[in-house]
Design a protein around this motif. Structure first.
Motif, short mmCIF file in Angstrom:
data_model
loop_
_atom_site.label_atom_id
_atom_site.label_comp_id
_atom_site.label_asym_id
_atom_site.label_seq_id
_atom_site.Cartn_x
_atom_site.Cartn_y
_atom_site.Cartn_z
N SER A 384 59.09 11.94 1.66
CA SER A 384 58.84 10.95 2.71
C SER A 384 59.91 10.97 3.80
O SER A 384 59.63 10.63 4.95
N LEU A 387 59.20 13.68 6.87
CA LEU A 387 57.89 13.70 7.51
C LEU A 387 57.95 13.47 9.01
O LEU A 387 56.94 13.51 9.70
N GLU A 391 63.39 8.19 8.95
CA GLU A 391 63.36 8.49 7.52
C GLU A 391 63.64 7.28 6.65
O GLU A 391 63.12 7.16 5.53
N ASN A 394 60.44 5.30 6.56
CA ASN A 394 59.47 6.03 5.73
C ASN A 394 59.69 5.76 4.24
O ASN A 394 58.75 5.49 3.50
N ASN A 444 52.67 13.00 13.44
CA ASN A 444 53.60 12.41 12.47
C ASN A 444 53.06 11.14 11.84
O ASN A 444 53.17 10.93 10.63
N ILE A 448 52.34 10.43 7.89
CA ILE A 448 53.01 9.34 7.16
C ILE A 448 51.99 8.42 6.49
O ILE A 448 52.15 8.03 5.33
N ASN A 451 50.57 10.19 3.55
CA ASN A 451 51.56 10.22 2.46
C ASN A 451 51.61 8.87 1.74
O ASN A 451 51.72 8.81 0.51
#
Length: 725
Positions: A384, A387, A391, A394, A444, A448, A451
């Motif tokens: 994560s 990505l 960060e 995330n 992006n 995310i 994910n």
């Protein structure tokens, strides 16, 4: 945990004030497990870097941008293929790459592009790191780049190896020394080793201390899961056990928060380690679980814990240990069994997970699911931070998305069951993994979100695996004993029950009048609540139920197109089945909660079946008898026969006699029949005559009967009537 042990929670409450305090205190420390498992995502970050240079810099050039120091260049750095050109005070011009540096020969002008001769040198003067985000990491501390990059990549694998070894070692120790001691040691170990990591003096000591930290973290998580499960009753156990993982997820969120605030790795590690210090200071107050104390025959200590639970939960009459296990009052005073106890119990080990093909197949399947779940969980979590975007945000979201997933998992398990919840979410997480591979790198936000969806799906599955695994394996092996070896020592049903094997000599010593025995685990149905459950399921589908007396199936012709006859013994009069006959059965229902294993004599007439609320002692098999009155002589005979198999039944209480008639015939009648009267036809499907094997075969015969009903419906298609059952 044996079903009879649920009597403790029926008495004290399934999740009272005492259990709530113990639960939240224990799972609070689970946050530290999430913290240490994911700490390396920021602690072992590799920032941008280039080779060091021999001397003082006068000018720095990066493409068309110039600066007086390298620190001003990092904001322009875009790729590992880039290099920086520096001019030293002595006039030398160097090209600084990530793992090598070049000295330009005979160059006087400072330009980025150079086609002349160069001398290549290794990075003997160390490395220069981008300190924009992190002032220091373990990578910058010990130069874990270039030819030492593989050492940085080993940090998380060696930690996970410690997780594996710690789970095995501390799980076994918890069974031997108790859950309480392991929780004390592992929680203190997490704090001590967590702080020690920050003060390691080189890479190898860092890895070793982190390995020890992984062992105690894993040991705590595994044992804490068992610990809280043994304190929570079955009515709250699913929710309580699942939400242990929610605190692990909160630990991930703490990592993101501390990583955002603290940018020096050893300070970051100290802050993470002291996050759960309050638990370390008070964990010694946690009691041992009563069930482990009972398993170790420490009855006085178990009673003290039960009494404490009762006081906290405001229960005036707590459950007594004597009601939970077969012990004499003098044993309770001494806290041990008498020396004349000669019963033997087979000790189990990991090889029992492969005792037969059925269990072995289940074990391999569970291991594969664990591997898949673990891989997916940590891939979504650890990746994560790479990505794109922020960060820290995330990682925080990756932890936060787990919190609702465990609520969804609990609701889904109650509605759909364990397997029907596990399979869809495992498949969904796999599909999301495939989808992420096809999303362009520029998107992006979409990556995310995907994910997070993958982490949500695998979170449901991974959290469920803990509970599902514990329920998949048989925990109680019981016996069928014979006075002489049967003709078939391996019965046809041996591959249907769980863990079938021949009894050992030590086990047979418990039954001196018997020479051969079989040990296995199977299911026992408590039929009254089971029938109510089936009725509830039928009504949920819109089925209407009426109570009325039917003397002739033709009475139903005007209301229904198809009749399913499940009249049992009533079919003798209803359809004139002369092959149907009663088999009278008389059993005793007794209160003996210490009896946890079923015992059955090979002749099938003497048996001891522990149930949820009582123990069934049997029995009789009287063909052709219609009497529903209890026979006092038979009652005494049943009780004496069962006491010869299990002498502790002499102390059984609340003896209740039950008499019933089993509808039997030479073979079960599952048959389609077309009745005809005056040119009118009535399709009938018969399903009765199951005898004593009703529960064993009822699902199979019900499926067959449903298939026959389908044939009747097909035959009626094309007519104007609407088929009704």
């Amino acid at each position: 945990m044996a079903l009879s042990s649920e009597r403790l929670f029926d008495s004290l409450g399934h999740f009272g004030r005492f259990q709530a305090c113990v639960y939240f205190a224990s799972v609070f420390q689970a946050m530290s497990c999430g913290i240490h498992y994911l700490a390396s995502v920021f602690m072992a970050v590799t920032p941008n870097f280039v080779c060091g240079f021999p001397g003082n810099v006068s000018s720095v050039l990066f493409h068309n941008s110039s600066a007086s120091s390298i620190e001003d260049i990092w904001t322009l750095w875009t790729s590992a293929e880039n290099y920086i050109v520096v001019q030293l005070e002595n006039g030398e011009i160097w090209e600084l790459g990530q793992c090598s540096r070049s000295k330009r020969e005979a160059s006087l002008d400072l330009a980025y592009e150079y086609k002349g001769n160069k001398s290549v040198f290794p990075c003997s003067d160390g490395f220069l790191y981008d300190a924009t985000k992190w002032k220091s990491t373990v990578v910058t501390q010990w130069d874990l780049v270039c030819d030492r990059e593989w050492l940085a990549k080993l940090i998380q694998p060696t930690f996970m190896l410690g997780v594996l070894i710690g789970a095995v070692i501390f799980g076994d120790i918890a069974d031997r020394l108790g859950r309480q001691r392991v929780i004390w040691f592992t929680s203190a170990g997490q704090f001590v080793f967590g702080i020690a990591v920050a003060f390691t003096f080189d890479y190898y000591s860092f890895v070793i201390v982190r390995f020890l930290l992984a062992m105690v973290s894993s040991g705590y998580l595994v044992v804490a899961f068992v610990y809280v499960t043994e304190f929570v009753g079955i009515k709250a156990r699913t929710w309580a056990s699942m939400h242990v993982h929610a605190f692990f997820a909160m630990g991930i969120m703490v990592v993101a928060l501390v990583g955002f605030l603290v940018r020096t790795w050893w300070v970051y590690q100290i802050f993470l380690s002291i996050a759960t210090l309050p638990f370390v200071l008070c964990c010694w107050m946690l009691p041992e679980t009563p069930f482990w104390l009972l398993s170790e025959e420490r009855y006085e200590d178990a009673q003290k814990v039960i009494d404490t639970m009762a006081r906290w939960n405001k229960v005036s009459t707590p459950c007594k240990v004597s009601e939970l296990c077969s012990v004499q009052q003098d044993d309770l005073a001494s806290g041990r069994r008498g020396d004349d106890d000669t019963s033997s119990t087979k000790k189990h080990n990991i090889l029992d997970l492969f005792c037969n093909w059925q269990i072995a197949r289940r074990t391999i399947t569970v291991w594969l699911i664990w591997f898949t779940g673990s891989l997916g969980y940590y891939v979504f979590s650890l990746s994560s931070v790479s990505l794109g975007g922020n960060e820290y945000l995330n990682l925080f979201l990756i932890g936060a998305v787990e919190l609702p997933c465990y609520i969804i998992a609990c609701v889904a398990m109650d509605k759909l069951g364990r397997r029907n919840t596990l399979i869809p979410f495992l498949i969904l997480s796999a599909l999301i993994c495939v989808l992420i591979m096809f999303i362009p790198q520029d998107f992006n936000i979409l990556i995310i979100l995907a994910n997070m969806a993958g982490k949500f799906s695998i979170g449901v599955a991974f959290g469920l695996i803990y509970l599902y695994t514990a329920e998949l394996y048989p925990t109680i092996v019981s016996w069928q004993v014979f006075k002489s070896p049967p003709k078939e020592e391996l019965p046809f049903w041996s591959d249907i029950v769980l863990g079938f094997r021949s009894m050992s000599e030590a086990e047979l010593q418990r039954f001196p009048q018997h020479r051969f025995g079989q040990a296995f685990t199977t299911l026992k149905c408590d039929c009254p609540p089971y029938l109510l459950w089936l009725e509830k399921r039928l009504k949920a589908t819109g089925t209407q139920m009426y109570t009325r007396k039917v003397a002739d199936l033709w009475e139903l012709h005007h209301e229904y197109d198809i009749v399913v006859n499940c009249a049992g013994l009533g079919a003798q009069q209803l359809v004139g089945d002369k092959e149907l006959f009663p088999v009278r059965g008389q059993v005793l229902k007794v209160h003996a909660p210490w009896v946890k294993l079923f015992i059955r004599d090979g002749d099938g007439l003497t048996y001891i079946y522990p149930g949820v609320h009582s123990v069934t002692l049997g029995g009789t098999r009287e063909k052709g008898s219609w009497s529903l009155s209890p026979d006092a002589g038979i009652t005494r005979d049943i009780f004496d026969r069962c006491c010869s198999l299990e002498p502790s039944l002499q102390g059984a209480q609340d003896i209740e006699v039950k008499v019933g008639l089993r509808p039997s015939r030479q073979c079960v009648r599952v048959q389609r029949e077309i009745l005809s009267r005056g040119g009118v036809k009535l399709p009938v499907v018969h399903n009765y005559g199951h005898g004593a094997g009703g529960f064993s075969v009822h699902r199979g015969t019900a499926n067959e009967a449903a298939h026959l009903v389908g044939e009747c419906i097909s035959a009626l298609q094309g007519s104007s009537s609407r088929a009704k059952l």
